[in-house]
Design a protein around this motif. Structure first.
Motif, PDB file in Angstrom:
ATOM      1  N   LEU A 162     -70.623  72.596 -30.161  1.00  0.00           N
ATOM      2  CA  LEU A 162     -70.034  73.059 -31.459  1.00  0.00           C
ATOM      3  C   LEU A 162     -69.763  74.391 -31.561  1.00  0.00           C
ATOM      4  CD1 LEU A 162     -69.320  71.788 -34.372  1.00  0.00           C
ATOM      5  CD2 LEU A 162     -71.452  72.429 -35.202  1.00  0.00           C
ATOM      6  N   CYS A 163     -70.621  75.171 -31.168  1.00  0.00           N
ATOM      7  CA  CYS A 163     -70.633  76.585 -31.149  1.00  0.00           C
ATOM      8  C   CYS A 163     -69.418  77.147 -30.428  1.00  0.00           C
ATOM      9  CB  CYS A 163     -71.932  77.218 -30.971  1.00  0.00           C
ATOM     10  SG  CYS A 163     -73.139  76.877 -32.067  1.00  0.00           S
ATOM     11  N   LEU A 164     -69.357  76.544 -29.059  1.00  0.00           N
ATOM     12  CA  LEU A 164     -68.465  77.113 -28.261  1.00  0.00           C
ATOM     13  C   LEU A 164     -67.013  76.687 -28.926  1.00  0.00           C
ATOM     14  CD1 LEU A 164     -69.659  75.676 -24.834  1.00  0.00           C
ATOM     15  CD2 LEU A 164     -69.269  78.042 -25.540  1.00  0.00           C
ATOM     16  N   PHE A 165     -66.781  75.562 -29.546  1.00  0.00           N
ATOM     17  CA  PHE A 165     -65.575  75.225 -29.934  1.00  0.00           C
ATOM     18  C   PHE A 165     -65.072  76.051 -31.133  1.00  0.00           C
ATOM     19  CE2 PHE A 165     -66.869  70.607 -28.865  1.00  0.00           C
ATOM     20  CZ  PHE A 165     -66.410  70.696 -27.309  1.00  0.00           C
ATOM     21  N   LEU A 166     -65.989  76.330 -32.072  1.00  0.00           N
ATOM     22  CA  LEU A 166     -65.985  76.975 -33.509  1.00  0.00           C
ATOM     23  C   LEU A 166     -65.517  78.595 -33.044  1.00  0.00           C
ATOM     24  CD1 LEU A 166     -68.729  75.806 -35.880  1.00  0.00           C
ATOM     25  CD2 LEU A 166     -66.347  75.225 -35.935  1.00  0.00           C
ATOM     26  N   TYR A 167     -66.384  79.082 -32.067  1.00  0.00           N
ATOM     27  CA  TYR A 167     -66.475  80.647 -31.811  1.00  0.00           C
ATOM     28  C   TYR A 167     -64.994  81.025 -30.975  1.00  0.00           C
ATOM     29  CZ  TYR A 167     -71.271  80.495 -33.174  1.00  0.00           C
ATOM     30  OH  TYR A 167     -72.317  80.104 -33.963  1.00  0.00           O
ATOM     31  N   THR A 168     -64.553  79.785 -30.203  1.00  0.00           N
ATOM     32  CA  THR A 168     -63.302  80.050 -29.577  1.00  0.00           C
ATOM     33  C   THR A 168     -62.030  79.648 -30.517  1.00  0.00           C
ATOM     34  OG1 THR A 168     -64.445  79.188 -27.416  1.00  0.00           O
ATOM     35  CG2 THR A 168     -62.106  79.038 -27.578  1.00  0.00           C
TER      36      THR A 168
ATOM     37  N   TRP B 104     -83.187  74.908 -33.014  1.00  0.00           N
ATOM     38  CA  TRP B 104     -81.752  74.554 -31.961  1.00  0.00           C
ATOM     39  C   TRP B 104     -80.472  74.675 -32.905  1.00  0.00           C
ATOM     40  CZ3 TRP B 104     -82.220  75.696 -27.523  1.00  0.00           C
ATOM     41  CH2 TRP B 104     -83.301  75.214 -26.655  1.00  0.00           C
ATOM     42  N   TRP B 105     -80.432  74.643 -34.169  1.00  0.00           N
ATOM     43  CA  TRP B 105     -79.381  74.686 -35.050  1.00  0.00           C
ATOM     44  C   TRP B 105     -78.639  76.099 -34.806  1.00  0.00           C
ATOM     45  CZ3 TRP B 105     -75.308  72.085 -36.700  1.00  0.00           C
ATOM     46  CH2 TRP B 105     -74.356  72.734 -37.519  1.00  0.00           C
ATOM     47  N   ASN B 106     -79.555  76.965 -35.088  1.00  0.00           N
ATOM     48  CA  ASN B 106     -79.435  78.508 -34.767  1.00  0.00           C
ATOM     49  C   ASN B 106     -79.415  78.977 -33.285  1.00  0.00           C
ATOM     50  OD1 ASN B 106     -78.740  79.215 -37.474  1.00  0.00           O
ATOM     51  ND2 ASN B 106     -81.083  79.504 -37.886  1.00  0.00           N
ATOM     52  N   LEU B 107     -80.146  78.490 -32.505  1.00  0.00           N
ATOM     53  CA  LEU B 107     -80.370  79.128 -31.366  1.00  0.00           C
ATOM     54  C   LEU B 107     -79.281  78.533 -30.313  1.00  0.00           C
ATOM     55  CD1 LEU B 107     -84.342  78.710 -30.513  1.00  0.00           C
ATOM     56  CD2 LEU B 107     -82.985  80.645 -31.077  1.00  0.00           C
ATOM     57  N   CYS B 108     -78.502  77.382 -30.561  1.00  0.00           N
ATOM     58  CA  CYS B 108     -77.456  77.070 -29.842  1.00  0.00           C
ATOM     59  C   CYS B 108     -76.260  77.840 -29.999  1.00  0.00           C
ATOM     60  CB  CYS B 108     -77.123  75.557 -30.179  1.00  0.00           C
ATOM     61  SG  CYS B 108     -78.390  74.407 -29.576  1.00  0.00           S
ATOM     62  N   ALA B 109     -76.333  79.043 -30.662  1.00  0.00           N
ATOM     63  CA  ALA B 109     -75.148  79.882 -30.938  1.00  0.00           C
ATOM     64  C   ALA B 109     -75.481  81.109 -29.866  1.00  0.00           C
ATOM     65  CB  ALA B 109     -75.264  80.406 -32.267  1.00  0.00           C
ATOM     66  N   VAL B 110     -76.706  81.145 -29.390  1.00  0.00           N
ATOM     67  CA  VAL B 110     -76.878  82.134 -28.292  1.00  0.00           C
ATOM     68  C   VAL B 110     -76.036  82.003 -27.216  1.00  0.00           C
ATOM     69  CG1 VAL B 110     -78.628  83.193 -26.974  1.00  0.00           C
ATOM     70  CG2 VAL B 110     -79.212  82.664 -29.181  1.00  0.00           C
ATOM     71  N   PRO B 111     -75.996  81.021 -26.379  1.00  0.00           N
ATOM     72  CA  PRO B 111     -74.962  80.796 -25.085  1.00  0.00           C
ATOM     73  C   PRO B 111     -73.760  81.005 -25.588  1.00  0.00           C
ATOM     74  CG  PRO B 111     -76.114  78.670 -25.683  1.00  0.00           C
ATOM     75  CD  PRO B 111     -76.869  79.797 -26.298  1.00  0.00           C
ATOM     76  N   ALA B 112     -73.194  80.392 -26.542  1.00  0.00           N
ATOM     77  CA  ALA B 112     -71.882  80.282 -27.075  1.00  0.00           C
ATOM     78  C   ALA B 112     -71.415  81.641 -27.097  1.00  0.00           C
ATOM     79  CB  ALA B 112     -71.689  79.401 -28.249  1.00  0.00           C
ATOM     80  N   PHE B 113     -72.023  82.468 -28.160  1.00  0.00           N
ATOM     81  CA  PHE B 113     -71.511  83.720 -28.482  1.00  0.00           C
ATOM     82  C   PHE B 113     -71.491  84.830 -26.961  1.00  0.00           C
ATOM     83  CE2 PHE B 113     -72.204  83.561 -33.000  1.00  0.00           C
ATOM     84  CZ  PHE B 113     -70.964  84.046 -33.389  1.00  0.00           C
ATOM     85  N   ILE B 114     -72.451  84.699 -26.219  1.00  0.00           N
ATOM     86  CA  ILE B 114     -72.561  85.484 -24.892  1.00  0.00           C
ATOM     87  C   ILE B 114     -71.703  85.190 -24.020  1.00  0.00           C
ATOM     88  CG2 ILE B 114     -74.034  85.998 -23.203  1.00  0.00           C
ATOM     89  CD1 ILE B 114     -76.373  86.140 -25.073  1.00  0.00           C
ATOM     90  N   LEU B 115     -71.333  83.919 -23.769  1.00  0.00           N
ATOM     91  CA  LEU B 115     -70.607  83.414 -22.584  1.00  0.00           C
ATOM     92  C   LEU B 115     -69.144  83.771 -23.179  1.00  0.00           C
ATOM     93  CD1 LEU B 115     -72.043  80.030 -21.552  1.00  0.00           C
ATOM     94  CD2 LEU B 115     -71.875  82.147 -20.207  1.00  0.00           C
ATOM     95  N   LEU B 116     -68.791  83.529 -24.478  1.00  0.00           N
ATOM     96  CA  LEU B 116     -67.314  83.587 -24.689  1.00  0.00           C
ATOM     97  C   LEU B 116     -67.009  85.002 -24.761  1.00  0.00           C
ATOM     98  CD1 LEU B 116     -67.051  81.044 -27.611  1.00  0.00           C
ATOM     99  CD2 LEU B 116     -66.075  80.786 -25.333  1.00  0.00           C
ATOM    100  N   GLY B 117     -68.110  85.894 -25.135  1.00  0.00           N
ATOM    101  CA  GLY B 117     -67.961  87.474 -25.216  1.00  0.00           C
ATOM    102  C   GLY B 117     -67.729  87.988 -23.803  1.00  0.00           C
ATOM    103  N   ILE B 118     -68.134  87.639 -22.913  1.00  0.00           N
ATOM    104  CA  ILE B 118     -68.176  88.024 -21.326  1.00  0.00           C
ATOM    105  C   ILE B 118     -66.734  87.479 -20.890  1.00  0.00           C
ATOM    106  CG2 ILE B 118     -69.145  87.952 -19.336  1.00  0.00           C
ATOM    107  CD1 ILE B 118     -71.877  87.862 -20.463  1.00  0.00           C
ATOM    108  N   PHE B 119     -66.775  86.085 -21.004  1.00  0.00           N
ATOM    109  CA  PHE B 119     -65.438  85.582 -20.205  1.00  0.00           C
ATOM    110  C   PHE B 119     -64.088  85.263 -20.988  1.00  0.00           C
ATOM    111  CE2 PHE B 119     -69.534  84.017 -18.136  1.00  0.00           C
ATOM    112  CZ  PHE B 119     -69.270  84.476 -16.943  1.00  0.00           C
ATOM    113  N   LEU B 120     -64.090  84.953 -22.155  1.00  0.00           N
ATOM    114  CA  LEU B 120     -62.770  84.684 -23.044  1.00  0.00           C
ATOM    115  C   LEU B 120     -62.533  85.809 -23.774  1.00  0.00           C
ATOM    116  CD1 LEU B 120     -60.857  82.468 -23.788  1.00  0.00           C
ATOM    117  CD2 LEU B 120     -62.431  82.138 -25.531  1.00  0.00           C
ATOM    118  N   ILE B 121     -63.050  86.615 -24.609  1.00  0.00           N
ATOM    119  CA  ILE B 121     -62.692  87.421 -25.529  1.00  0.00           C
ATOM    120  C   ILE B 121     -61.997  88.779 -24.776  1.00  0.00           C
ATOM    121  CG2 ILE B 121     -63.443  89.209 -27.424  1.00  0.00           C
ATOM    122  CD1 ILE B 121     -63.686  86.085 -27.814  1.00  0.00           C
TER     123      ILE B 121
END
Length: 471
Positions: A230-236, A75-92
């Motif tokens: 954590l992933c959402l916070f970091l990648y944002t 999960w330490w790695n897999l939790c990055a999946v929704p964070a990257f994809i959601l941020l890529g689509i909606f924020l970036i």
């Protein structure tokens, strides 16, 4: 290690240095050094962003964690999946068109200068902490496989990164990241079947371990949720990631980089997790779990290939370390040095000072690396006091026009206080709201304070809202 292994490792080092040093010739000014001339294409942006995040904690730390708790540690790695994809689509796609180079610069243009300064200082501290953990990855591998003393291994790791990053800046980082990404992902793909064969096959692995080792639910509910946050916070918020966004040649390239990295994490996270589980079956009782991946290389890989795979470990640490380093340099130059001291400096001076600062940040991280004990904890804490406090000021700053400078600054301070208190004062509380993960409580408290204060104070000035119209 055999002569072939040493040769394979040297080959990887030479290739990385060659690519990095050759990229130096493309640096003509400080904009090239810090943002690669804002010309990254999809391959450069996607591979570089992925290589940046598939680093030491994602390889060494995650395999160690799965060795200890089972496949649920992936999960330490897999939790990055929704964070990257959601941020890529909606924020970036909203951030990329804005005329900014860093997250703190967004905070000043949307709010005020004090928010920019406090965010810059906090993020640079977090970057130095994260960078030290990456240097430790390479040192551990050298120590286990070649009996190189830890101090010497740390110096080697730092020296390699400095050699190409100081000269070529972000262009060198991106170009070496592409090579490091291929080596890293390729080495993990090769490692899984070889380790499985060495362990006696899947049936042997399953029979030798407790059933919970194969359950994705062993960590409970809140730990994965905390890691997703954590992933959402970091990648944002982290310049380590946003630098690829602002250096991309257009918005679609920036969005692609985030989505591509999220998809890669699905396969990478499971592969690294299986390596940890296979090693738990094949070699139980390893005292220092951080050495699991290095021990796997030594015991599983054939001569010659072991050296190349060890190079993959260095690729993991260096591809993240060089990105941390460039992010720290960019933040200091863009958000502290230039506003306070560098407005009248010639570009040649800016470029020189950027290179000097790159070395200074490296040396500071080298000192801190001597005190790192747990890679995952280090990464978690490095993000706690910056990313959680700045996440909602950026998110609401983009999507809610009513939020203002007073609310944003109050939210940042509240988030810092709550995060520190929960992590260090109420850490032993096991029931009630204070038992929730510190990063969740920190971010939520900042959100509540930010919204309430913004509603109770004056609306932001018109120019602060118009700044967003570029997106």
């Amino acid at each position: 290690m055999s002569t072939l292994d040493i040769g394979g490792l040297i080959l990887v080092f030479v290739a990385i240095l060659y690519i990095g040093v050759k990229s130096t010739s493309k640096v003509k000014n400080s904009d090239d050094y810090l943002l690669a001339g804002k010309s990254l294409n999809k391959v450069q942006a996607g591979f570089s962003l992925a290589a940046t995040d598939l680093g030491g904690s994602g390889l060494i730390g995650a395999s160690a964690y799965c060795y200890t708790v089972g496949i649920s540690g992936s999960w330490w790695n897999l939790c990055a999946v929704p964070a990257f994809i959601l941020l890529g689509i909606f924020l970036i796609r909203r951030l990329r068109p804005l005329a900014i180079a860093t997250g703190p610069e967004f905070l000043e243009k949307r709010y005020d200068k004090k928010s920019r300064i406090i965010a810059s200082v906090m993020q640079i501290c977090a970057i130095v902490a994260g960078l030290s953990a990456q240097f430790l990855v390479g040192a551990v591998a050298l120590n286990v496989l070649m009996d190189v003393p830890m101090q010497v291994g740390l110096i080697i790791s730092v020296a390699v990164v400095i050699l190409y990053t100081m000269g070529g800046g972000l262009i060198a980082v991106v170009n070496t990241d592409i090579f490091q990404f291929i080596i890293l992902v390729g080495s993990v793909i090769v490692a899984v079947p070889l380790a499985l064969v060495k362990a006696g096959g899947l049936d042997t692995v399953v029979a030798s371990l407790p059933a919970e080792y194969f359950s994705m639910g062993e960590l409970g509910f809140w730990t994965p949720v905390s890691w997703i946050c954590l992933c959402l916070f970091l990648y944002t918020t982290q310049q380590t990631y946003l630098q690829r966004v602002f250096a991309a040649k257009d918005t679609s390239t920036a969005v692609f980089a985030y989505v591509f990295t999220g998809v890669i994490y699905i396969f990478y996270g499971l592969a690294v997790g299986f390596i940890g589980v296979i090693m738990a079956s094949m070699m139980p009782g390893i005292v220092d779990a951080n050495t699991v991946y290095a021990v796997m290389i030594e015991s599983v890989m054939p001569p010659g290939l072991a050296g190349v795979v060890l190079g993959g470990v260095f690729a993991a640490s260096m591809s993240t370390a060089d990105s941390y380093l460039m992010a720290g340099t960019s933040l200091f130059i863009n958000d502290i040095y230039t506003p306070l001291f560098g407005k009248d400096k010639e570009d040649k001076q800016m470029l020189l000072h950027s290179r000097i600062l790159t070395v200074v940040i490296c040396l500071g991280s080298l000192i801190l690396a001597n005190f790192v004990q747990n890679l995952i904890d280090m990464v978690y804490l490095a993000g706690l006091f910056y990313s959680t406090s700045v996440f909602f000021p950026i998110i609401l700053g983009v999507f809610w026009k009513r939020t203002n400078a007073t609310g944003a600054f109050s939210g940042i301070i509240a988030s810092l206080i709550v995060g520190f208190s929960v992590e260090y004062i109420f850490a032993d509380v096991t029931t009630g709201i204070l038992s929730l993960p510190s990063n969740i409580l920190s971010a939520l408290s900042g959100l509540i304070v930010m919204v309430l204060v913004s509603l109770m104070t004056k609306k932001p000035a018109e120019e602060k809202v118009k700044f967003l119209e570029a997106s």
